[in-house]
Design a protein around this motif. Structure first.
Motif, PDB file in Angstrom:
ATOM      1  N   GLN A 334       0.828  -1.207   0.000  1.00 14.55           N
ATOM      2  CA  GLN A 334       0.000   0.000   0.000  1.00 14.55           C
ATOM      3  C   GLN A 334       0.864   1.259   0.000  1.00 14.55           C
ATOM      4  O   GLN A 334       0.612   2.200  -0.772  1.00 14.55           O
ATOM      5  CB  GLN A 334      -0.921   0.008   1.215  1.00 14.55           C
ATOM      6  CG  GLN A 334      -1.828   1.235   1.254  1.00 14.55           C
ATOM      7  CD  GLN A 334      -2.514   1.422   2.597  1.00 14.55           C
ATOM      8  OE1 GLN A 334      -2.133   0.799   3.592  1.00 14.55           O
ATOM      9  NE2 GLN A 334      -3.505   2.279   2.643  1.00 14.55           N
ATOM     10  N   VAL A 335       1.888   1.290   0.852  1.00 16.78           N
ATOM     11  CA  VAL A 335       2.757   2.473   0.933  1.00 16.78           C
ATOM     12  C   VAL A 335       3.543   2.645  -0.363  1.00 16.78           C
ATOM     13  O   VAL A 335       3.666   3.759  -0.892  1.00 16.78           O
ATOM     14  CB  VAL A 335       3.703   2.359   2.151  1.00 16.78           C
ATOM     15  CG1 VAL A 335       4.725   3.492   2.138  1.00 16.78           C
ATOM     16  CG2 VAL A 335       2.904   2.393   3.449  1.00 16.78           C
ATOM     17  N   ALA A 336       4.070   1.540  -0.880  1.00 19.01           N
ATOM     18  CA  ALA A 336       4.823   1.614  -2.136  1.00 19.01           C
ATOM     19  C   ALA A 336       3.952   2.157  -3.257  1.00 19.01           C
ATOM     20  O   ALA A 336       4.397   2.991  -4.068  1.00 19.01           O
ATOM     21  CB  ALA A 336       5.366   0.231  -2.499  1.00 19.01           C
ATOM     22  N   GLN A 337       2.689   1.718  -3.308  1.00 17.34           N
ATOM     23  CA  GLN A 337       1.780   2.208  -4.336  1.00 17.34           C
ATOM     24  C   GLN A 337       1.471   3.691  -4.134  1.00 17.34           C
ATOM     25  O   GLN A 337       1.328   4.442  -5.104  1.00 17.34           O
ATOM     26  CB  GLN A 337       0.486   1.396  -4.334  1.00 17.34           C
ATOM     27  CG  GLN A 337       0.618   0.032  -4.972  1.00 17.34           C
ATOM     28  CD  GLN A 337       0.975   0.117  -6.446  1.00 17.34           C
ATOM     29  OE1 GLN A 337       0.401   0.901  -7.189  1.00 17.34           O
ATOM     30  NE2 GLN A 337       1.926  -0.688  -6.864  1.00 17.34           N
ATOM     31  N   GLY A 338       1.334   4.103  -2.876  1.00 20.41           N
ATOM     32  CA  GLY A 338       1.120   5.519  -2.593  1.00 20.41           C
ATOM     33  C   GLY A 338       2.275   6.366  -3.107  1.00 20.41           C
ATOM     34  O   GLY A 338       2.064   7.438  -3.704  1.00 20.41           O
ATOM     35  N   LEU A 339       3.495   5.897  -2.902  1.00 18.01           N
ATOM     36  CA  LEU A 339       4.677   6.608  -3.393  1.00 18.01           C
ATOM     37  C   LEU A 339       4.703   6.651  -4.921  1.00 18.01           C
ATOM     38  O   LEU A 339       5.011   7.689  -5.517  1.00 18.01           O
ATOM     39  CB  LEU A 339       5.942   5.926  -2.863  1.00 18.01           C
ATOM     40  CG  LEU A 339       6.186   6.034  -1.356  1.00 18.01           C
ATOM     41  CD1 LEU A 339       7.310   5.091  -0.925  1.00 18.01           C
ATOM     42  CD2 LEU A 339       6.527   7.469  -0.964  1.00 18.01           C
ATOM     43  N   ALA A 340       4.371   5.515  -5.543  1.00 18.07           N
ATOM     44  CA  ALA A 340       4.394   5.452  -7.006  1.00 18.07           C
ATOM     45  C   ALA A 340       3.336   6.357  -7.618  1.00 18.07           C
ATOM     46  O   ALA A 340       3.585   7.019  -8.638  1.00 18.07           O
ATOM     47  CB  ALA A 340       4.190   4.008  -7.461  1.00 18.07           C
ATOM     48  N   GLU A 341       2.157   6.396  -7.028  1.00 17.80           N
ATOM     49  CA  GLU A 341       1.101   7.276  -7.535  1.00 17.80           C
ATOM     50  C   GLU A 341       1.489   8.734  -7.372  1.00 17.80           C
ATOM     51  O   GLU A 341       1.242   9.562  -8.264  1.00 17.80           O
ATOM     52  CB  GLU A 341      -0.212   6.987  -6.798  1.00 17.80           C
ATOM     53  CG  GLU A 341      -0.863   5.680  -7.219  1.00 17.80           C
ATOM     54  CD  GLU A 341      -2.212   5.485  -6.555  1.00 17.80           C
ATOM     55  OE1 GLU A 341      -2.852   6.493  -6.206  1.00 17.80           O
ATOM     56  OE2 GLU A 341      -2.617   4.321  -6.389  1.00 17.80           O
ATOM     57  N   GLN A 342       2.094   9.062  -6.216  1.00 18.86           N
ATOM     58  CA  GLN A 342       2.533  10.434  -5.993  1.00 18.86           C
ATOM     59  C   GLN A 342       3.572  10.846  -7.040  1.00 18.86           C
ATOM     60  O   GLN A 342       3.584  11.985  -7.503  1.00 18.86           O
ATOM     61  CB  GLN A 342       3.119  10.559  -4.583  1.00 18.86           C
ATOM     62  CG  GLN A 342       3.457  11.985  -4.164  1.00 18.86           C
ATOM     63  CD  GLN A 342       4.226  12.016  -2.865  1.00 18.86           C
ATOM     64  OE1 GLN A 342       5.299  11.432  -2.761  1.00 18.86           O
ATOM     65  NE2 GLN A 342       3.667  12.667  -1.852  1.00 18.86           N
ATOM     66  N   ALA A 343       4.428   9.891  -7.439  1.00 19.62           N
ATOM     67  CA  ALA A 343       5.461  10.169  -8.436  1.00 19.62           C
ATOM     68  C   ALA A 343       4.943  10.014  -9.864  1.00 19.62           C
ATOM     69  O   ALA A 343       5.709  10.152 -10.821  1.00 19.62           O
ATOM     70  CB  ALA A 343       6.651   9.242  -8.214  1.00 19.62           C
ATOM     71  N   GLU A 344       3.632   9.698  -9.997  1.00 21.31           N
ATOM     72  CA  GLU A 344       2.965   9.571 -11.297  1.00 21.31           C
ATOM     73  C   GLU A 344       3.567   8.476 -12.171  1.00 21.31           C
ATOM     74  O   GLU A 344       3.752   8.640 -13.377  1.00 21.31           O
ATOM     75  CB  GLU A 344       2.961  10.924 -12.031  1.00 21.31           C
ATOM     76  CG  GLU A 344       2.210  12.012 -11.284  1.00 21.31           C
ATOM     77  CD  GLU A 344       2.152  13.335 -12.037  1.00 21.31           C
ATOM     78  OE1 GLU A 344       2.862  13.470 -13.051  1.00 21.31           O
ATOM     79  OE2 GLU A 344       1.402  14.230 -11.612  1.00 21.31           O
ATOM     80  N   TRP A 345       3.865   7.336 -11.545  1.00 23.74           N
ATOM     81  CA  TRP A 345       4.298   6.177 -12.322  1.00 23.74           C
ATOM     82  C   TRP A 345       3.118   5.655 -13.131  1.00 23.74           C
ATOM     83  O   TRP A 345       1.971   5.727 -12.688  1.00 23.74           O
ATOM     84  CB  TRP A 345       4.806   5.075 -11.390  1.00 23.74           C
ATOM     85  CG  TRP A 345       6.173   5.332 -10.816  1.00 23.74           C
ATOM     86  CD1 TRP A 345       6.839   6.517 -10.775  1.00 23.74           C
ATOM     87  CD2 TRP A 345       7.027   4.357 -10.207  1.00 23.74           C
ATOM     88  NE1 TRP A 345       8.048   6.349 -10.158  1.00 23.74           N
ATOM     89  CE2 TRP A 345       8.201   5.036  -9.805  1.00 23.74           C
ATOM     90  CE3 TRP A 345       6.918   3.004  -9.950  1.00 23.74           C
ATOM     91  CZ2 TRP A 345       9.258   4.396  -9.161  1.00 23.74           C
ATOM     92  CZ3 TRP A 345       7.960   2.354  -9.309  1.00 23.74           C
ATOM     93  CH2 TRP A 345       9.124   3.042  -8.928  1.00 23.74           C
ATOM     94  N   ASN A 346       3.402   5.070 -14.280  1.00 29.53           N
ATOM     95  CA  ASN A 346       2.317   4.520 -15.094  1.00 29.53           C
ATOM     96  C   ASN A 346       1.849   3.174 -14.539  1.00 29.53           C
ATOM     97  O   ASN A 346       2.459   2.617 -13.616  1.00 29.53           O
ATOM     98  CB  ASN A 346       2.736   4.395 -16.564  1.00 29.53           C
ATOM     99  CG  ASN A 346       3.915   3.443 -16.765  1.00 29.53           C
ATOM    100  OD1 ASN A 346       4.096   2.478 -16.028  1.00 29.53           O
ATOM    101  ND2 ASN A 346       4.726   3.719 -17.774  1.00 29.53           N
ATOM    102  N   ARG A 347       0.761   2.657 -15.111  1.00 22.19           N
ATOM    103  CA  ARG A 347       0.153   1.439 -14.572  1.00 22.19           C
ATOM    104  C   ARG A 347       1.110   0.255 -14.612  1.00 22.19           C
ATOM    105  O   ARG A 347       1.208  -0.517 -13.654  1.00 22.19           O
ATOM    106  CB  ARG A 347      -1.119   1.108 -15.357  1.00 22.19           C
ATOM    107  CG  ARG A 347      -1.905  -0.067 -14.780  1.00 22.19           C
ATOM    108  CD  ARG A 347      -3.092  -0.432 -15.633  1.00 22.19           C
ATOM    109  NE  ARG A 347      -2.659  -1.005 -16.903  1.00 22.19           N
ATOM    110  CZ  ARG A 347      -3.491  -1.438 -17.842  1.00 22.19           C
ATOM    111  NH1 ARG A 347      -4.793  -1.318 -17.684  1.00 22.19           N
ATOM    112  NH2 ARG A 347      -3.038  -1.952 -18.968  1.00 22.19           N
ATOM    113  N   GLU A 348       1.829   0.095 -15.706  1.00 23.34           N
ATOM    114  CA  GLU A 348       2.741  -1.039 -15.835  1.00 23.34           C
ATOM    115  C   GLU A 348       3.834  -0.991 -14.769  1.00 23.34           C
ATOM    116  O   GLU A 348       4.163  -2.011 -14.150  1.00 23.34           O
ATOM    117  CB  GLU A 348       3.374  -1.060 -17.231  1.00 23.34           C
ATOM    118  CG  GLU A 348       4.267  -2.271 -17.467  1.00 23.34           C
ATOM    119  CD  GLU A 348       4.885  -2.271 -18.851  1.00 23.34           C
ATOM    120  OE1 GLU A 348       4.868  -3.330 -19.511  1.00 23.34           O
ATOM    121  OE2 GLU A 348       5.388  -1.198 -19.279  1.00 23.34           O
ATOM    122  N   SER A 349       4.367   0.185 -14.512  1.00 23.60           N
ATOM    123  CA  SER A 349       5.413   0.325 -13.494  1.00 23.60           C
ATOM    124  C   SER A 349       4.872   0.013 -12.105  1.00 23.60           C
ATOM    125  O   SER A 349       5.562  -0.592 -11.277  1.00 23.60           O
ATOM    126  CB  SER A 349       5.996   1.746 -13.532  1.00 23.60           C
ATOM    127  OG  SER A 349       6.653   1.983 -14.757  1.00 23.60           O
TER     128      SER A 349
END
Length: 483
Positions: A334-349
């Motif tokens: 959950q936290v890793a996904q929160g960080l990735a969304e904040q950094a605007e990573w794409n769905r595949e990443s």
């Protein structure tokens, strides 16, 4: 300066809505303790703490919080909050195995339900229907759900509750062998979800299977499997268990005995972890799963099911190492996904990040438990422990994971200060996914495994920034809780 009780209450509510349960719990417990002279605020804090516990399948703890909230209010169910807390209390009791008692208690609430708004009445009937479904009283559940549907007259209420309502209507109609009507309700449910609608898709797969429409069953099952990987992968394990059961029935249908057994074992493991013993026992005696009905499946679909089963077994194998590992992996993801969304990573990443969060420690299953438990016991045990990233990749080789996932798994213990392992890389040479994983893992390890409070965990993250953890990603983690 210490926050006031009002600030703690507001912050706890915000974090709860955002899904940060560990942070919300700390603020709400402090609010509960500081509000002894303000019954309403104390009750509101207890209510949210109960809801957090229920979300984490800690139903006894949730029931206790709801009781403390009701005790703080000391009022009848004609109060809106007291009524809602009583409903939630009885739902928690039912989930904890006290279904008959919960149903009797809900029946006593019926006069108070009639005094509530149409939306609150609908929620009451929907919850009551779930209790009937748990007791396999499907006609009664259908009556409650039909009543709830008649009460949802406003579009905003339908938008909020339509998915759950129509999904449960579909489930009940399946159990009553009304296949066509069930399919209609489940398709309606998908109109009310912005996400993957895993529960409804699982049930649509089941309807297609029951009606002998193999092509449609394969289509929905593929959609369900893809949906699982596309979510935060903090998915509800009950839905994952249900999907494994459905896939096992499909495997049985085409005579794939080994794959069927693998999926059933996974389903029962998940049901057991959740304490869903009725479902667990049902699979033990289900005669439909003992007789094979041969059909010719689509080869790519069979391969996808086999890969799905293998991935799940790799994830669940790590759970056996320690009872705290499943919630640790959930919070880390959950936290890793929160960080990735904040950094605007794409769905595949983000999906690649999910796989690293779930599979990085698979190699620990091939190491002696005493080494896993205390890796620094001897130089030999430490050397053995340092091999687990490479062991993970070796065990997962047949899955042919993307290179970026393999690199993330290999680097997940490397550190920016070059004191990590197995190669002692500097930050510039460490996989970006591994850097995110490390920050998310450091937070989850403290709040879940060590039981450290959220604010203390954040302080420790700040202390490790630039050393064991990436400075940039550590700062992003802190900012997650301030936005």
């Amino acid at each position: 300066m210490e926050p006031t009780r009002e600030q703690l209450w507001q912050q706890g509510q915000l974090w709860y809505r955002q899904g940060w349960m560990e942070a919300a719990r700390e603020a709400l417990e402090a609010s509960f303790n500081f509000s002894s002279e303000i019954p309403l605020m104390r009750a509101q804090a207890a209510d949210l703490l109960g809801r957090i516990a229920v979300r984490e399948n800690r139903f006894t703890t949730g029931s206790n919080w709801f009781r403390w909230g009701l005790q703080a209010m000391d009022t009848e169910a004609d109060n809106a909050l007291a009524f809602a807390m009583q409903v939630r209390l009885y739902m928690a009791m039912a989930a904890d195995g006290h279904v008959d008692r919960a149903i009797r208690s809900m029946q006593q609430l019926e006069p108070y339900a009639a005094m509530r708004t149409a939306r609150q009445q609908a929620i009451f009937h929907m919850n009551f229907a779930v209790m009937h479904m748990q007791n396999e009283f499907y006609p009664q559940a259908l009556a409650r759900l039909t009543t709830a549907e008649s009460l949802l007259i406003f579009q905003e209420d339908l938008a909020d509750l339509g998915y759950a309502l129509h999904t449960n209507l579909g489930v009940v109609l399946i159990e009553m062998s009304q296949w066509s009507q069930a399919q209609d309700q489940l398709r309606k449910a998908l109109d009310f979800t912005a996400g993957h609608g895993i529960h409804a898709i699982n049930e649509l797969t089941r309807v297609a299977q029951l009606t002998g429409d193999d092509a449609l069953a394969y289509q929905f099952a593929t959609q369900a499997m893809q949906g699982m990987w596309g979510t935060l992968m903090t998915f509800e394990k009950s839905e994952l268990a249900h999907l494994c059961e459905i896939l096992a029935r499909l495997a049985n249908h085409w005579g794939a005995t080994s794959l069927k057994t693998q999926l059933l074992d996974t389903s029962q493991t998940l049901y057991g972890q959740l304490g869903m013993w009725r479902q667990w026992r049902r699979l033990q005696v289900d005669t439909d799963l003992t007789s094979q009905q041969r059909s010719t499946p689509i080869t790519p679909f069979v391969n996808e099911v086999a890969r799905f089963a293998q991935l799940l077994q790799a994830m669940l194998a790590q759970d056996i190492l320690d009872p705290k590992f499943p919630p640790l992996a959930d919070v880390r993801t959950q936290v890793a996904q929160g960080l990735a969304e904040q950094a605007e990573w794409n769905r595949e990443s983000r999906e690649h990040l999910n796989l690293v969060c779930r599979l990085a420690d698979y190699g620990l299953t091939a190491i002696d438990y005493e080494v896993v438990k205390n890796p620094h016991l001897t130089p030999a045990s430490w050397a053995r422990y340092q091999q687990h990233p490479a062991l993970s990749l070796r065990l997962l080789q047949s899955l042919e994971l993307p290179t970026v996932v393999a690199n993330g798994i290999m680097d997940h213990h490397e550190q920016p200060d070059s004191k990590g392992f197995p190669k002692g890389k500097s930050e510039d040479h460490i996989s970006e996914i591994a850097l995110v994983f490390a920050v998310a893992h450091a937070y989850a390890w403290q709040v879940v495994y060590q039981g450290i409070k959220h604010t203390q965990a954040l302080d420790e993250i700040k202390n490790q920034a630039g050393l064991a953890l990436s400075q940039g990603w550590a700062e992003r983690l802190v900012s997650l809780f301030h936005t």
